[in-house]
Design a protein around this motif. Sequence first.
Motif, PDB file in Angstrom:
ATOM      1  N   TYR A 158      27.631 -37.070-119.586  1.00  0.00           N
ATOM      2  CA  TYR A 158      29.047 -36.709-119.676  1.00  0.00           C
ATOM      3  C   TYR A 158      29.655 -37.390-120.890  1.00  0.00           C
ATOM      4  O   TYR A 158      29.036 -38.213-121.549  1.00  0.00           O
ATOM      5  CB  TYR A 158      29.804 -37.116-118.407  1.00  0.00           C
ATOM      6  CG  TYR A 158      29.913 -38.626-118.240  1.00  0.00           C
ATOM      7  CD1 TYR A 158      31.018 -39.331-118.711  1.00  0.00           C
ATOM      8  CD2 TYR A 158      28.890 -39.356-117.629  1.00  0.00           C
ATOM      9  CE1 TYR A 158      31.110 -40.713-118.578  1.00  0.00           C
ATOM     10  CE2 TYR A 158      28.965 -40.735-117.492  1.00  0.00           C
ATOM     11  CZ  TYR A 158      30.080 -41.399-117.974  1.00  0.00           C
ATOM     12  OH  TYR A 158      30.165 -42.767-117.854  1.00  0.00           O
ATOM     13  N   GLY A 159      30.908 -37.063-121.160  1.00  0.00           N
ATOM     14  CA  GLY A 159      31.625 -37.678-122.269  1.00  0.00           C
ATOM     15  C   GLY A 159      31.848 -36.707-123.408  1.00  0.00           C
ATOM     16  O   GLY A 159      31.138 -35.709-123.556  1.00  0.00           O
ATOM     17  N   SER A 191      24.823 -40.996-113.488  1.00  0.00           N
ATOM     18  CA  SER A 191      25.361 -40.370-114.692  1.00  0.00           C
ATOM     19  C   SER A 191      25.264 -41.351-115.857  1.00  0.00           C
ATOM     20  O   SER A 191      25.051 -42.547-115.668  1.00  0.00           O
ATOM     21  CB  SER A 191      26.817 -39.941-114.475  1.00  0.00           C
ATOM     22  OG  SER A 191      27.617 -41.040-114.077  1.00  0.00           O
ATOM     23  N   HIS A 193      27.091 -41.876-119.965  1.00  0.00           N
ATOM     24  CA  HIS A 193      27.962 -41.402-121.043  1.00  0.00           C
ATOM     25  C   HIS A 193      27.102 -41.062-122.248  1.00  0.00           C
ATOM     26  O   HIS A 193      26.150 -41.765-122.587  1.00  0.00           O
ATOM     27  CB  HIS A 193      28.973 -42.488-121.413  1.00  0.00           C
ATOM     28  CG  HIS A 193      30.086 -42.004-122.283  1.00  0.00           C
ATOM     29  ND1 HIS A 193      29.911 -41.712-123.620  1.00  0.00           N
ATOM     30  CD2 HIS A 193      31.401 -41.753-122.015  1.00  0.00           C
ATOM     31  CE1 HIS A 193      31.060 -41.305-124.129  1.00  0.00           C
ATOM     32  NE2 HIS A 193      31.983 -41.320-123.182  1.00  0.00           N
ATOM     33  N   ASP A 195      27.503 -41.293-125.393  1.00  0.00           N
ATOM     34  CA  ASP A 195      27.397 -42.314-126.439  1.00  0.00           C
ATOM     35  C   ASP A 195      26.510 -43.474-126.003  1.00  0.00           C
ATOM     36  O   ASP A 195      25.776 -44.038-126.830  1.00  0.00           O
ATOM     37  CB  ASP A 195      28.789 -42.815-126.837  1.00  0.00           C
ATOM     38  CG  ASP A 195      29.515 -41.837-127.740  1.00  0.00           C
ATOM     39  OD1 ASP A 195      29.138 -41.728-128.921  1.00  0.00           O
ATOM     40  OD2 ASP A 195      30.440 -41.162-127.265  1.00  0.00           O
ATOM     41  N   ASP A 196      26.562 -43.844-124.731  1.00  0.00           N
ATOM     42  CA  ASP A 196      25.625 -44.859-124.238  1.00  0.00           C
ATOM     43  C   ASP A 196      24.195 -44.341-124.330  1.00  0.00           C
ATOM     44  O   ASP A 196      23.275 -45.076-124.720  1.00  0.00           O
ATOM     45  CB  ASP A 196      25.950 -45.221-122.787  1.00  0.00           C
ATOM     46  CG  ASP A 196      27.185 -46.096-122.657  1.00  0.00           C
ATOM     47  OD1 ASP A 196      27.438 -46.907-123.559  1.00  0.00           O
ATOM     48  OD2 ASP A 196      27.908 -45.947-121.648  1.00  0.00           O
ATOM     49  N   SER A 221      23.997 -45.203-115.910  1.00  0.00           N
ATOM     50  CA  SER A 221      24.853 -46.358-115.669  1.00  0.00           C
ATOM     51  C   SER A 221      24.675 -46.794-114.216  1.00  0.00           C
ATOM     52  O   SER A 221      23.950 -46.154-113.446  1.00  0.00           O
ATOM     53  CB  SER A 221      26.316 -45.996-115.936  1.00  0.00           C
ATOM     54  OG  SER A 221      26.784 -45.101-114.935  1.00  0.00           O
ATOM     55  N   ARG A 282      30.525 -47.592-121.767  1.00  0.00           N
ATOM     56  CA  ARG A 282      31.635 -46.641-121.826  1.00  0.00           C
ATOM     57  C   ARG A 282      32.255 -46.431-120.448  1.00  0.00           C
ATOM     58  O   ARG A 282      31.695 -46.829-119.436  1.00  0.00           O
ATOM     59  CB  ARG A 282      31.148 -45.301-122.370  1.00  0.00           C
ATOM     60  CG  ARG A 282      31.262 -45.146-123.886  1.00  0.00           C
ATOM     61  CD  ARG A 282      30.326 -46.042-124.605  1.00  0.00           C
ATOM     62  NE  ARG A 282      30.393 -45.896-126.062  1.00  0.00           N
ATOM     63  CZ  ARG A 282      29.440 -46.338-126.867  1.00  0.00           C
ATOM     64  NH1 ARG A 282      28.356 -46.918-126.377  1.00  0.00           N
ATOM     65  NH2 ARG A 282      29.568 -46.223-128.177  1.00  0.00           N
ATOM     66  N   LEU A 285      32.122 -41.939-115.122  1.00  0.00           N
ATOM     67  CA  LEU A 285      32.318 -40.492-115.042  1.00  0.00           C
ATOM     68  C   LEU A 285      33.694 -40.112-114.528  1.00  0.00           C
ATOM     69  O   LEU A 285      34.394 -39.282-115.131  1.00  0.00           O
ATOM     70  CB  LEU A 285      31.224 -39.903-114.145  1.00  0.00           C
ATOM     71  CG  LEU A 285      31.343 -38.425-113.764  1.00  0.00           C
ATOM     72  CD1 LEU A 285      31.381 -37.535-114.999  1.00  0.00           C
ATOM     73  CD2 LEU A 285      30.197 -38.029-112.837  1.00  0.00           C
ATOM     74  N   GLU A 288      36.396 -40.953-117.013  1.00  0.00           N
ATOM     75  CA  GLU A 288      36.367 -40.049-118.161  1.00  0.00           C
ATOM     76  C   GLU A 288      36.974 -38.688-117.805  1.00  0.00           C
ATOM     77  O   GLU A 288      37.669 -38.069-118.610  1.00  0.00           O
ATOM     78  CB  GLU A 288      34.932 -39.877-118.648  1.00  0.00           C
ATOM     79  CG  GLU A 288      34.772 -39.088-119.920  1.00  0.00           C
ATOM     80  CD  GLU A 288      35.200 -39.844-121.169  1.00  0.00           C
ATOM     81  OE1 GLU A 288      35.268 -39.205-122.228  1.00  0.00           O
ATOM     82  OE2 GLU A 288      35.471 -41.052-121.079  1.00  0.00           O
TER      83      GLU A 288
END
Length: 297
Positions: A158-159, A191, A193, A195-196, A221, A282, A285, A288
Amino acid sequence: MRIFITGASGYVGGVVAEHLVGAGHEVVALARSDAARERVEGLGAKAVPGSLRDLDVLRGAAAAAEAVVHTAVDYVDPDMGDIERDTLGALLGGLHDGGAFVYTSTGLVYPDRRGATVDEDHPVAPETSPQPYKVLGERQVLAAGHVAGTVIRAALVYGRGGSGLLQGLIGAGRRNGMVPYVGDGANEWSSVHVDDLAELYVAALERREPAGDGVVVNAASAERTPIRRIAETVAGLTGARAVSLTTEQAVAAMGPAAGALTRSSPMDASRARRLFGWAPRRPGLIEELTTGSYARS
């Protein structure tokens, strides 16, 4: 490092390419159209025209690189299994001895654990995976003893307003005023992110294992989120209602994809933290969805 990447015009691959460029690497990206070329060049990568079916192009680009990152995938293409096999054969065949290869897999390779946490040592098999060719792709990469192979099994990504599943739920809410989940929706998903996730690719390349010592890592995460909560959050975002469907109703509405919504195999990502110093940082979920990129889109 000179890195050849597939899928850089897509969601995950684009963010990975951006992070690789930002880390100072020379990134060369496969581009199957003018739009894809513009996208990857805008990220700071050099475009190589071609598709996953252009095996000579793939082989040559891999031969000119020190590392290959494979993120390209089309989950709706019925021929994707055959395409993936041939693509990996060309990329691995071109990459020189001692080169690094990072393969994008998915947490969906695991069987349904009904809420029990799963780590990388849990057996996976094509017969029990909604994405069987990903299991076969993992095996193909790990069996290539001349390269340092890393398989990254990503949780729900996600993100940045992306993700096929989340965009699908958001679209359903806006079109139909209804966001579906199956049964009681208590099944939890891991989930990560985007960017992670991209930072894990960078770390896997920069701290790679020796050639022949293939490694599999989960990317997730610590957060575990019930599907019903995701549906309710998306419903709040779109002004819709979260609605429970029976399994039969879900299959009628979504086809085979409905089965994935009932699964629960939360992922233990401690190996990625231990091997690569990876630390997701980040927003989660739900945050965000509520106040991040999805709320602004």
